[in-house]
Design an enzyme around this catalytic site. Structure first.
Site, PDB file in Angstrom:
ATOM      1  N   LYS A 185      40.587  36.751  41.412  1.00 47.61           N
ATOM      2  CA  LYS A 185      41.310  37.842  40.750  1.00 47.61           C
ATOM      3  C   LYS A 185      40.792  38.033  39.323  1.00 47.61           C
ATOM      4  CE  LYS A 185      45.341  37.191  43.696  1.00 47.61           C
ATOM      5  NZ  LYS A 185      46.703  36.661  43.905  1.00 47.61           N
ATOM      6  N   GLN A 211      51.257  33.552  40.734  1.00 48.80           N
ATOM      7  CA  GLN A 211      50.652  33.146  42.006  1.00 48.80           C
ATOM      8  C   GLN A 211      51.625  32.277  42.802  1.00 48.80           C
ATOM      9  OE1 GLN A 211      47.669  34.295  43.073  1.00 48.80           O
ATOM     10  NE2 GLN A 211      47.828  33.197  44.994  1.00 48.80           N
ATOM     11  N   ASP A 220      52.155  42.890  41.794  1.00 49.71           N
ATOM     12  CA  ASP A 220      52.153  42.280  43.132  1.00 49.71           C
ATOM     13  C   ASP A 220      53.085  43.032  44.086  1.00 49.71           C
ATOM     14  OD1 ASP A 220      50.543  40.191  43.972  1.00 49.71           O
ATOM     15  OD2 ASP A 220      51.697  38.664  42.897  1.00 49.71           O
TER      16      ASP A 220
HETATM   17  N1  GUN Z   1      49.960  33.823  47.400  1.00 47.45           N
HETATM   18  C1  GUN Z   1      49.368  34.236  48.535  1.00 47.45           C
HETATM   19  N2  GUN Z   1      49.128  35.561  48.484  1.00 47.45           N
HETATM   20  C2  GUN Z   1      49.580  35.987  47.281  1.00 47.45           C
HETATM   21  C3  GUN Z   1      49.603  37.253  46.644  1.00 47.45           C
HETATM   22  O1  GUN Z   1      49.159  38.286  47.159  1.00 47.45           O
HETATM   23  N3  GUN Z   1      50.151  37.278  45.411  1.00 47.45           N
HETATM   24  C4  GUN Z   1      50.652  36.174  44.818  1.00 47.45           C
HETATM   25  N4  GUN Z   1      51.199  36.292  43.598  1.00 47.45           N
HETATM   26  N5  GUN Z   1      50.655  34.984  45.382  1.00 47.45           N
HETATM   27  C5  GUN Z   1      50.100  34.897  46.614  1.00 47.45           C
END
Ligand code: GUN
Length: 306
Positions: free
Chosen positions: A52, A96, A119
């Protein structure tokens, strides 16, 4: 021959479309800003966060990482989120997941300013999605919609079956397909006669988190199969059963001691109209949609109409 739905090509198209929007933001105001919060040392989460941050760098989005230790309290997380909420230079806040057990995940997600919820996990964002109002959409299902749109898969009146009911993928996926005028069925671990339900689908979205679970008897000929699963398989028997006739995948297994497979068994591919490979299908789109949400957030917050 089935069409392979190439997530990298769609990702590249999305990122290219974002470049001029980022350039305009930089020229007229400032770069979009994304804060990523990564707690402790979960190896999978560390890999996701690295990707990311790299995507931000490549696009000119300002990103910063916050790295609380694995024993962080809910209170400390709320304090951090509130600080990020107040920062004018931060357009997106991404915590996350998963968070450690002692942290109340729902409380933390609820604390994120909905105008920075890139998100799309805040209940305000879920409500906007449910009501088909503008707002942040969760990145993985939004990426699936981009994929279907890019390849011109017809949706109106089609029967879509979503296997999995998670807040992050299954539920929002079903809602997005419904808003695109699909007839939608959501299946899950308690569904009776799952294979028969899936066989009715023109579009199957597999988001269950079980390697190669969707086999040939789940899929009618000419269905479009979308595989959201990312599973690592280490058992040789299982790998041979799935990829025994695929020398490249077997060689990768011999080299790495594991392979990454989706929720869809490879035997399905030759019997469907189109499918997303794993890796290289839906995966690349999740980060592209995070970038898209972050750019949109900066535009909304700075009053720029794209
Ligand atoms: N953990 C697994 N997939 C995601 C996601 O798309 N966003 C976040 N914040 N955590 C995750």
């Amino acid at each position: 021959m089935p069409v392979v739905l190439d997530g990298k090509a769609v990702r590249d198209a999305i990122l290219e479309s974002l470049r001029p929007r980022v350039a305009r933001l930089v020229e007229e105001q400032r770069a979009p800003g994304l804060a990523v919060v990564l707690v402790g040392h979960n190896p999978a989460s560390e890999i996701y966060v690295r990707s990311k941050v790299k995507a931000c760098e490549e696009l000119g989005i300002a990103s910063e990482k916050h790295l609380p230790t694995g024993d962080v309290s809910t209170e400390d997380m709320l304090f951090l989120v509130n600080r990020l909420n107040q920062r004018r230079d931060i357009d997106g806040i991404l915590v996350q997941l998963p968070l450690p057990d002692q942290v109340d995940e729902q409380e933390v997600l609820l604390a994120i300013d909905p105008s920075k919820d890139v998100d799309g996990f805040h209940p305000i964002s879920s409500g906007n999605l449910m009501a088909n109002r503008a707002g942040f959409r969760p990145c993985t299902p939004a990426g699936v919609m981009k994929m279907l749109e890019h390849y011109g898969v017809p949706l109106a009146g089609k029967h879509a079956v979503v296997v999995g009911r998670s807040d992050i993928v299954g539920k929002p996926m079903a809602m997005l397909l419904l808003h695109a005028n699909c007839t939608v069925t959501i299946c899950h671990s308690k569904t009776q006669n799952l294979a028969a339900e899936c066989r009715r689908a023109d579009i199957v979205v597999a988001a269950i988190g079980r390697p190669a679970f969707i086999t040939r008897d789940f899929v009618k000929p000419d269905a479009v199969v979308i595989d959201v699963g990312i599973n690592r398989v280490k058992e040789r028997d299982r790998v041979v059963q799935m990829f025994g006739d695929n020398p490249a995948r077997m060689a990768a297994f011999e080299k790495n001691g594991s392979v990454v497979v989706g929720d869809v068994h490879p035997e399905v591919f030759e019997h469907c109209a189109a499918y997303t490979p794993v890796p290289g299908g839906v995966g690349p789109l999740t980060i592209a949609m995070l970038m898209s949400n972050t750019v949109a957030s900066a535009e909304w917050r700075l009053g720029i109409t794209p």
